[in-house]
Write an enzyme that holds these catalytic residues in place. Structure first.
Site, PDB file in Angstrom:
ATOM      1  N   HIS A   1       1.032 -25.952 -14.596  1.00 30.81           N
ATOM      2  CA  HIS A   1      -0.160 -25.260 -13.901  1.00 30.81           C
ATOM      3  C   HIS A   1      -1.551 -25.767 -14.668  1.00 30.81           C
ATOM      4  CE1 HIS A   1      -2.473 -22.024 -12.462  1.00 30.81           C
ATOM      5  NE2 HIS A   1      -2.327 -21.646 -13.676  1.00 30.81           N
TER       6      HIS A   1
ATOM      7  N   HIS B   1      -6.611 -23.295 -20.580  1.00 31.02           N
ATOM      8  CA  HIS B   1      -6.898 -21.898 -20.481  1.00 31.02           C
ATOM      9  C   HIS B   1      -6.209 -20.792 -20.562  1.00 31.02           C
ATOM     10  CE1 HIS B   1      -4.908 -22.635 -16.348  1.00 31.02           C
ATOM     11  NE2 HIS B   1      -5.071 -21.482 -16.266  1.00 31.02           N
TER      12      HIS B   1
ATOM     13  N   GLU C   1      -4.121 -16.882 -24.684  1.00 28.15           N
ATOM     14  CA  GLU C   1      -3.466 -15.691 -23.865  1.00 28.15           C
ATOM     15  C   GLU C   1      -2.177 -15.694 -24.070  1.00 28.15           C
ATOM     16  OE1 GLU C   1      -3.262 -13.406 -19.923  1.00 28.15           O
ATOM     17  OE2 GLU C   1      -4.092 -15.324 -19.721  1.00 28.15           O
ATOM     18  N   ASP C   2      -1.415 -16.810 -23.854  1.00 24.59           N
ATOM     19  CA  ASP C   2       0.059 -16.827 -23.633  1.00 24.59           C
ATOM     20  C   ASP C   2       0.996 -17.594 -24.925  1.00 24.59           C
ATOM     21  OD1 ASP C   2      -0.022 -15.599 -21.313  1.00 24.59           O
ATOM     22  OD2 ASP C   2      -0.148 -17.293 -20.134  1.00 24.59           O
TER      23      ASP C   2
ATOM     24  N   ASP D   1      -8.051 -21.914 -11.037  1.00 20.26           N
ATOM     25  CA  ASP D   1      -6.699 -21.168 -11.465  1.00 20.26           C
ATOM     26  C   ASP D   1      -6.097 -20.374 -10.343  1.00 20.26           C
ATOM     27  OD1 ASP D   1      -4.723 -20.041 -13.408  1.00 20.26           O
ATOM     28  OD2 ASP D   1      -5.940 -18.274 -13.210  1.00 20.26           O
TER      29      ASP D   1
ATOM     30  N   ASP E   1     -15.716 -22.188  20.163  1.00 21.15           N
ATOM     31  CA  ASP E   1     -15.881 -23.097  19.060  1.00 21.15           C
ATOM     32  C   ASP E   1     -14.629 -22.912  18.131  1.00 21.15           C
ATOM     33  OD1 ASP E   1     -16.993 -20.454  18.836  1.00 21.15           O
ATOM     34  OD2 ASP E   1     -17.984 -21.179  16.987  1.00 21.15           O
TER      35      ASP E   1
END
Length: 703
Positions: A47, A71, A75-76, A138, A258
C-alpha cells in the site's frame, strides 16, 4: 513494485533524485511493516509503495515520495517521530507526523466533532500542502482496493470520500483525482445506477459506433487546415459525472447532452482562441454553454475555454481548449507547486497557491466557530464560480447561486451590513436575486441599516453568513443578556440559591468565559444552558447518577447505531415511537402518530422497532410550545418562573407576534418525558395570564 522500479519512475522526471534516500526509506518501511497484511491478504507494505507510485505521476519531490513510503509507520508500527527524523530528516518526519494526524481525524460521524476536526484538517494543510497530497493519494489507493473491506466499512469510506476527499481534491485543482474518487465511491454507494449508465454507453456504441475517434479525427483535420499545432484527446465522461448531470437537470440518459468530452491542447493563448473559432465555424454551438476561464480563471487556478457544439451526426460534445501550461494546472492542481522537471522544481505561471484560501478560512472564524467553519468550507468546495463586475470594473468572484448581498460582503463587511438594495446591469432587483456570469452589480447602501436575520437564508458564501451572524449577535446581545438573566434567576431559585454578581463572575471563570455579560448572553442565546451554569457552581446539585444516559435512552438499536429525534414531532420518553433509517444520519425516531411516517409506508425495510428505556430521564428533550400571553408588565417573568417551578428549562424563546394586548411566543422547553410535558401544560393553562398553550408539531420540518 520493487525499489528499483519506483526509483525509475522518479528518475523519469527528476534525474537528480536522491536514490539512496528513497532506497533507505523503502527498506525501512518494508522492515517496519513486516508481518502486517491488508484485508486482501497482500503484504501491507504494497500500500505505501502504491501511494508513492501515485505521487510520482504528479512529479513530486523526494521528501513527498519518502513520506508516502513511511506514512503509516508512526501510526501502525514501533517507529517514532524521533527515529524517522534521525534517519530521514526533520522535514520528512514532520510530513509523516502530519499525515498520521490527518488519518486519526474522524471526519465523519457526530456533526460537532466533524466540524472541529475539519478545522484541524485545514490547519494541518495550511502548514504544508504536501500533507494533503499524500493523504489524497492514500485515499485514492484505498478506494481502488476497497472491495476487500467489509460492506459497512466500504459504505462509510465511500461516503467520506464523496463528501470530503473528492470535493477537496477538486478545490485543490486536481480534477482527475476528484473524478476518479467520485466514481469509485459511486461504484460502492449506488452500483445499480453506475452499471445502468455503463450499459447505456455500450448500447450507444453499438448503435452509433465509436464516435470518439471519429470526432477526434474531425477536430484534428480542421485544426491542421488552419495551421494550428495542437494535441486533441477525446473520452466518454465518467459514469458518476453523467449520473450527477441526470439528477441535476432531471433528464433521462437519452436526452442528456455532452456525454463526450474533448480537449484541445495548444502551444499559446492566441492559438486557444484560434482553435475556438475553428470549432465554432465547423459546428453549431449550443446556446448558453460557453465559458471563458482563460480571461476569468477559477479560484483554484483553472484556466480553459469550454464550449458545447453539435458535432458529427448531431452528437453534442463538450470541447475544452487550453495551453500545455494550463493543462498541467488543470490536471495537477496544487501538485503543480511541487512538481519537478529535469531535477528542479518547475514553476508553472498559472498555478495558484491554495494556501492563501486555507489561511483566509482558518483566520476568518474564531476558534469556537467550528460549525460556521465547516459550513463555509463545504460551500466553497462544492460550488462552482460566477464572476461579476463592480461599478469600478473590478471582478468579484463568487460561488454559483450567490446574491447581491454576497457580492456586497465580498467587497467589504461594512458595505454588506449597510446594503438596502441592488442594481444588476442597471436594473433594480430584489436582494435574493441569483447572480449570473458577467453581470454588473451596484450595491445601494444606507447609513443605519443593519443585516436582517432572513439574510442567512438568502446568502451562500461563508464570508457573508459569518458577518451577518456576527452583526446579529452584537445587535441581540443586550436582549440576550436580559433574557439570560431571567433564565438564570429561575434556575438558581429552583435549587434554592440566589443569583449574585459574584456568582455570575465565578461561573464565567469556571466555564472559561470572559465575564458575566458573556455568560448571560450565551444563556439568553441558548448557546449555554442555565442548568450547566448551576452545575458549574453547585456540582452536588446536578441530576442524580441513576438517571438514564440520554445517549442510551432508546432500546432496540444496534450497538453501533446512533439516533436523533425527528424535528417534525419531537417525541418524548413515554410516547410510542418508531425508528426510520436515513443514509448518513443513522436512525431518526418519530412519534408513532407522526404524519410524516405516511411517506415511508412503501419502505418497510427502513422501519426499526424501538422503545424508550424505562426509568427517570434527564430534562434534556426539547419540545416547542406555542404560548399566547397577556401583554403586561412582569407577565413574561412570571411565566418563566412558572416553567422553572415545574422543573423545566427554557432553551429558546422567540416572539412571533406582538399586539397591544397580547404576545404570541414560540418557546422551546427542555423536558424529561411526556408526563412532564402534560404537567407543565396543565400548569400553564391554569395561569390567568396565559390565553393559549399548544404543542407545536411541524410536518414540514426536515430531518
Amino acid at each position: 513494485m520493487d525499489v528499483d522500479d519506483l526509483i525509475a519512475l522518479v528518475r523519469n522526471y527528476n534525474p537528480r533524485t536522491n536514490e539512496d534516500l528513497i532506497r533507505r526509506a523503502y527498506e525501512y518501511g518494508c522492515r517496519m511493516h513486516e508481518g502486517q497484511f491488508r484485508q486482501s491478504g497482500e503484504p501491507y507494505f504494497t500500500h505505501p509503495v502504491a501511494v508513492a507510485a501515485i505521487l510520482t505521476e504528479m512529479r513530486l519531490d523526494d521528501a513527498t515520495i519518502v513520506t508516502a513510503l513511511l506514512h503509516d509507520t508512526i501510526e501502525d508500527t514501533r517507529s517514532t517521530w524521533a527515529e524517522v527524523s534521525d534517519l530521514f530528516g526533520r522535514d520528512v518526519a514532520d510530513l509523516v507526523d502530519g499525515v498520521t494526524k490527518l488519518t486519526n481525524l474522524q471526519l465523519s460521524g457526530a456533526h460537532s466533532k466533524q466540524a472541529e476536526n475539519f478545522r484541524k484538517l485545514f490547519v494541518a494543510m495550511s502548514r504544508d500542502l504536501r500533507v494533503i497530497l499524500v493523504k489524497l493519494a492514500d485515499r485514492l489507493h484505498n478506494m481502488r482496493t476497497i472491495r476487500s473491506m467489509r460492506p459497512e466499512k466500504q459504505a462509510q469510506k465511500a461516503r467520506e470520500t464523496m463528501e470530503i476527499f473528492a470535493p477537496l481534491a477538486g478545490r485543490m485543482g486536481m480534477q482527475w483525482m476528484r473524478e476518479e474518487l467520485e466514481d469509485l465511491a459511486f461504484k460502492v454507494l449506488n452500483p445499480e445506477a453506475r452499471n445502468s449508465i455503463i450499459r447505456r454507453f455500450v448500447v450507444l456504441q453499438k448503435e452509433n459506433g465509436d464516435v470518439i475517434p471519429q470526432i477526434t479525427a474531425d477536430i484534428r483535420a480542421a485544426l491542421e487546415t488552419e495551421g494550428i499545432d495542437a494535441a486533441v484527446f477525446g473520452r466518454a465522461k465518467r459514469p458518476y459525472s453523467v449520473w450527477r448531470k441526470m439528477q441535476e437537470k432531471q433528464l433521462s440518459f437519452s436526452r442528456l447532452s455532452d456525454i463526450y468530452g474533448f480537449r484541445i491542447i495548444t502551444g499559446t493563448d492566441p492559438d486557444c482562441y484560434r482553435a475556438l473559432g475553428v470549432i465554432h465555424r465547423k459546428w453549431r454551438t449550443v446556446p448558453g454553454r460557453f465559458k471563458d476561464y482563460i480571461s476569468q480563471p477559477k479560484s483554484n487556478g483553472y484556466r480553459s475555454i469550454h464550449t458545447t457544439v453539435s458535432a458529427r451526426d448531431g452528437t453534442r460534445v463538450e470541447v475544452q481548449i487550453r495551453t500545455r501550461a494550463m493543462h498541467e494546472v488543470a490536471e495537477a492542481g496544487v501538485a503543480a507547486h511541487w512538481a519537478y522537471r529535469d531535477g528542479v522544481r518547475s514553476r508553472n505561471p498559472f498555478a495558484v497557491d491554495p494556501g492563501e484560501w486555507l489561511t483566509s478560512l482558518t483566520e476568518r472564524f474564531g476558534e469556537e466557530d467550528h460549525d460556521a467553519f465547516l459550513e463555509a468550507v463545504k460551500l466553497e468546495m462544492y460550488q462552482d464560480q460566477v464572476f461579476c463586475f463592480s461599478p469600478k470594473g473590478d471582478v468579484i468572484q463568487l460561488p454559483k447561486g450567490a446574491t447581491p448581498i454576497d457580492f456586497a460582503y465580498a467587497i467589504h463587511t461594512r458595505l454588506g451590513n449597510a446594503c438596502v438594495g441592488a442594481k444588476v446591469d442597471g436594473i433594480r432587483v430584489p436582494l435574493w436575486t441569483r447572480l449570473k456570469n458577467g453581470q454588473g452589480v451596484e450595491i445601494i447602501a444606507a447609513a443605519g441599516q443593519r443585516p436582517q436575520a432572513t439574510w442567512l437564508d438568502i446568502v451562500v458564501t461563508g464570508r457573508a453568513k459569518a458577518a451577518i451572524r456576527r452583526s446579529l449577535r452584537e445587535e441581540d446581545r443586550s436582549r440576550f443578556i436580559r433574557l439570560g438573566s431571567e433564565l438564570l434567576r429561575v434556575a438558581f431559585e429552583h435549587v434554592n440559591r440566589k443569583i449574585t454578581d459574584k456568582a455570575l463572575r465565578t461561573a464565567a471563570r469556571a466555564l472559561a468565559l470572559t465575564d458575566a455579560d458573556e455568560l448571560l448572553a450565551r444563556v439568553g442565546a441558548a448557546e449555554l444552558s442555565a442548568q450547566r451554569v448551576v452545575g458549574a457552581l453547585y456540582p452536588d446539585l446536578t441530576p442524580p447518577a441513576d438517571e438514564i444516559d440520554a445517549g442510551r435512552a432508546v432500546a432496540g438499536l444496534q450497538a453501533d447505531q446512533e439516533f436523533n429525534r425527528a424535528p417534525c414531532c419531537n417525541p418524548l420518553p413515554g410516547e410510542r415511537i418508531v425508528g426510520v433509517t436515513y443514509r448518513g444520519k443513522g436512525v431518526v425516531i418519530h412519534a408513532i402518530d407522526c404524519p410524516v411516517l405516511a411517506d415511508f409506508e412503501s419502505q418497510p425495510e427502513r422501519w426499526v422497532d424501538l422503545r424508550w428505556r424505562e426509568g427517570r430521564h434527564p430534562a434534556v428533550y426539547t419540545v416547542p410550545l406555542s404560548l399566547t400571553i397577556r401583554h403586561d408588565a412582569g407577565v413574561l417573568g412570571r411565566i418563566c418562573t412558572l416553567i422553572g417551578a415545574q422543573g423545566a428549562n427554557i432553551s429558546d424563546l422567540e416572539f412571533q407576534d406582538r399586539k397591544p394586548d397580547f404576545y404570541r411566543l414560540r418557546v422551546e422547553i427542555c423536558l424529561r418525558d411526556a408526563e412532564h410535558l402534560h404537567a407543565l401544560m396543565t400548569a400553564l393553562e391554569a395561569e390567568s395570564d396565559v390565553a393559549q398553550v399548544a404543542r407545536i408539531r411541524d410536518s414540514s420540518a426536515t430531518v
